[in-house]
Design a protein around this motif. Sequence first.
Motif, PDB file in Angstrom:
ATOM      1  N   MET A  38      37.222  20.131  44.116  1.00  0.00           N
ATOM      2  CA  MET A  38      36.928  21.367  43.343  1.00  0.00           C
ATOM      3  C   MET A  38      36.535  20.983  41.920  1.00  0.00           C
ATOM      4  N   PRO A  39      35.328  21.291  41.534  1.00  0.00           N
ATOM      5  CA  PRO A  39      34.895  20.928  40.177  1.00  0.00           C
ATOM      6  C   PRO A  39      35.599  21.779  39.121  1.00  0.00           C
ATOM      7  N   ASP A  40      35.614  21.274  37.910  1.00  0.00           N
ATOM      8  CA  ASP A  40      36.216  21.977  36.775  1.00  0.00           C
ATOM      9  C   ASP A  40      35.232  23.061  36.319  1.00  0.00           C
ATOM     10  N   THR A  41      35.377  24.266  36.884  1.00  0.00           N
ATOM     11  CA  THR A  41      34.386  25.304  36.620  1.00  0.00           C
ATOM     12  C   THR A  41      34.469  25.833  35.189  1.00  0.00           C
ATOM     13  N   ALA A  42      35.641  25.760  34.575  1.00  0.00           N
ATOM     14  CA  ALA A  42      35.758  26.241  33.189  1.00  0.00           C
ATOM     15  C   ALA A  42      34.910  25.361  32.271  1.00  0.00           C
ATOM     16  N   ALA A  43      35.007  24.049  32.481  1.00  0.00           N
ATOM     17  CA  ALA A  43      34.201  23.124  31.679  1.00  0.00           C
ATOM     18  C   ALA A  43      32.726  23.296  31.995  1.00  0.00           C
ATOM     19  N   ALA A  44      32.405  23.467  33.276  1.00  0.00           N
ATOM     20  CA  ALA A  44      31.013  23.641  33.680  1.00  0.00           C
ATOM     21  C   ALA A  44      30.434  24.911  33.060  1.00  0.00           C
ATOM     22  N   ARG A  45      31.231  25.982  33.035  1.00  0.00           N
ATOM     23  CA  ARG A  45      30.754  27.242  32.465  1.00  0.00           C
ATOM     24  C   ARG A  45      30.414  27.074  30.979  1.00  0.00           C
ATOM     25  N   THR A  46      31.289  26.357  30.267  1.00  0.00           N
ATOM     26  CA  THR A  46      31.045  26.121  28.839  1.00  0.00           C
ATOM     27  C   THR A  46      29.724  25.379  28.636  1.00  0.00           C
ATOM     28  N   VAL A  47      29.524  24.320  29.434  1.00  0.00           N
ATOM     29  CA  VAL A  47      28.298  23.529  29.320  1.00  0.00           C
ATOM     30  C   VAL A  47      27.077  24.380  29.672  1.00  0.00           C
ATOM     31  N   LEU A  48      27.189  25.146  30.761  1.00  0.00           N
ATOM     32  CA  LEU A  48      26.058  25.951  31.231  1.00  0.00           C
ATOM     33  C   LEU A  48      25.707  27.050  30.228  1.00  0.00           C
ATOM     34  N   GLU A  49      26.734  27.664  29.647  1.00  0.00           N
ATOM     35  CA  GLU A  49      26.450  28.735  28.681  1.00  0.00           C
ATOM     36  C   GLU A  49      25.782  28.178  27.429  1.00  0.00           C
ATOM     37  N   ALA A  50      26.195  26.965  27.031  1.00  0.00           N
ATOM     38  CA  ALA A  50      25.556  26.325  25.880  1.00  0.00           C
ATOM     39  C   ALA A  50      24.104  25.991  26.214  1.00  0.00           C
ATOM     40  N   GLN A  51      23.894  25.487  27.447  1.00  0.00           N
ATOM     41  CA  GLN A  51      22.529  25.172  27.894  1.00  0.00           C
ATOM     42  C   GLN A  51      21.660  26.421  27.908  1.00  0.00           C
ATOM     43  N   LEU A  52      22.221  27.499  28.430  1.00  0.00           N
ATOM     44  CA  LEU A  52      21.477  28.751  28.539  1.00  0.00           C
ATOM     45  C   LEU A  52      21.066  29.236  27.150  1.00  0.00           C
ATOM     46  N   ALA A  53      21.989  29.183  26.196  1.00  0.00           N
ATOM     47  CA  ALA A  53      21.688  29.633  24.839  1.00  0.00           C
ATOM     48  C   ALA A  53      20.568  28.790  24.234  1.00  0.00           C
ATOM     49  N   GLU A  54      20.636  27.468  24.459  1.00  0.00           N
ATOM     50  CA  GLU A  54      19.626  26.591  23.887  1.00  0.00           C
ATOM     51  C   GLU A  54      18.264  26.832  24.524  1.00  0.00           C
ATOM     52  N   LEU A  55      18.257  26.991  25.860  1.00  0.00           N
ATOM     53  CA  LEU A  55      16.992  27.217  26.560  1.00  0.00           C
ATOM     54  C   LEU A  55      16.364  28.539  26.130  1.00  0.00           C
ATOM     55  N   GLU A  56      17.200  29.569  25.981  1.00  0.00           N
ATOM     56  CA  GLU A  56      16.657  30.877  25.582  1.00  0.00           C
ATOM     57  C   GLU A  56      16.106  30.824  24.163  1.00  0.00           C
TER      58      GLU A  56
ATOM     59  N   ALA B 155       6.825  26.820  28.650  1.00  0.00           N
ATOM     60  CA  ALA B 155       7.572  28.069  28.827  1.00  0.00           C
ATOM     61  C   ALA B 155       7.950  28.261  30.289  1.00  0.00           C
ATOM     62  N   SER B 156       7.058  27.897  31.207  1.00  0.00           N
ATOM     63  CA  SER B 156       7.394  28.114  32.613  1.00  0.00           C
ATOM     64  C   SER B 156       8.456  27.119  33.085  1.00  0.00           C
ATOM     65  N   VAL B 157       8.409  25.883  32.543  1.00  0.00           N
ATOM     66  CA  VAL B 157       9.459  24.912  32.875  1.00  0.00           C
ATOM     67  C   VAL B 157      10.814  25.433  32.376  1.00  0.00           C
ATOM     68  N   ILE B 158      10.818  25.921  31.125  1.00  0.00           N
ATOM     69  CA  ILE B 158      12.069  26.407  30.547  1.00  0.00           C
ATOM     70  C   ILE B 158      12.568  27.641  31.310  1.00  0.00           C
ATOM     71  N   SER B 159      11.636  28.521  31.710  1.00  0.00           N
ATOM     72  CA  SER B 159      12.039  29.703  32.481  1.00  0.00           C
ATOM     73  C   SER B 159      12.710  29.302  33.788  1.00  0.00           C
ATOM     74  N   ASN B 160      12.159  28.279  34.437  1.00  0.00           N
ATOM     75  CA  ASN B 160      12.780  27.783  35.669  1.00  0.00           C
ATOM     76  C   ASN B 160      14.172  27.239  35.403  1.00  0.00           C
ATOM     77  N   ASP B 161      14.298  26.489  34.289  1.00  0.00           N
ATOM     78  CA  ASP B 161      15.607  25.937  33.936  1.00  0.00           C
ATOM     79  C   ASP B 161      16.609  27.059  33.680  1.00  0.00           C
ATOM     80  N   ILE B 162      16.149  28.103  32.971  1.00  0.00           N
ATOM     81  CA  ILE B 162      17.036  29.230  32.678  1.00  0.00           C
ATOM     82  C   ILE B 162      17.512  29.868  33.987  1.00  0.00           C
ATOM     83  N   ALA B 163      16.584  30.029  34.937  1.00  0.00           N
ATOM     84  CA  ALA B 163      16.952  30.624  36.225  1.00  0.00           C
ATOM     85  C   ALA B 163      17.978  29.752  36.948  1.00  0.00           C
ATOM     86  N   SER B 164      17.800  28.424  36.894  1.00  0.00           N
ATOM     87  CA  SER B 164      18.741  27.517  37.551  1.00  0.00           C
ATOM     88  C   SER B 164      20.131  27.628  36.928  1.00  0.00           C
ATOM     89  N   VAL B 165      20.155  27.676  35.579  1.00  0.00           N
ATOM     90  CA  VAL B 165      21.441  27.755  34.885  1.00  0.00           C
ATOM     91  C   VAL B 165      22.120  29.088  35.196  1.00  0.00           C
TER      92      VAL B 165
END
Length: 110
Positions: free
Chosen positions: A1-19, A54-64
């Motif tokens: 079971m992965p550490d989802t709390a840590a993953a969420r923090t990383v993903l939310e930071a990634q999402l903010a940066e990508l946006e 922009a399309s690469v980043i949009s794809n990344d945002i969708a993945s995150v």
Amino acid sequence: MPDTAAARTVLEAQLAELEDRLSRIERDLGETPDADSSERAVQMADDEALEGQASVISNDIASVRRALERIDEGTYGDCVKCGEPIAEGRLQARPEAALCIACAAEPEGA
Ligand SMILES: [Zn+2]
């Protein structure tokens, strides 16, 4: 079971940066070139490059976003294709990964 709390923090930071990056690109694209300018061709080439980014980043945002949804659903860390757990090292390198290494290595649609 992965550490989802840590993953969420990383993903939310990634999402903010990508946006942030996407909104900056969209602002650049919104600047209409001067029709009479000799720089217009250059500007249009730049816009094409920006649209590509922009399309690469949009794809990344969708993945995150999908990865964050999987955390909410409790399926985060499982391969969306075969259901096997994704290796922890892979999730650390790519927290938004949806596929295990074996499925990611398969050609699209296989
Ligand atoms: Zn898999």
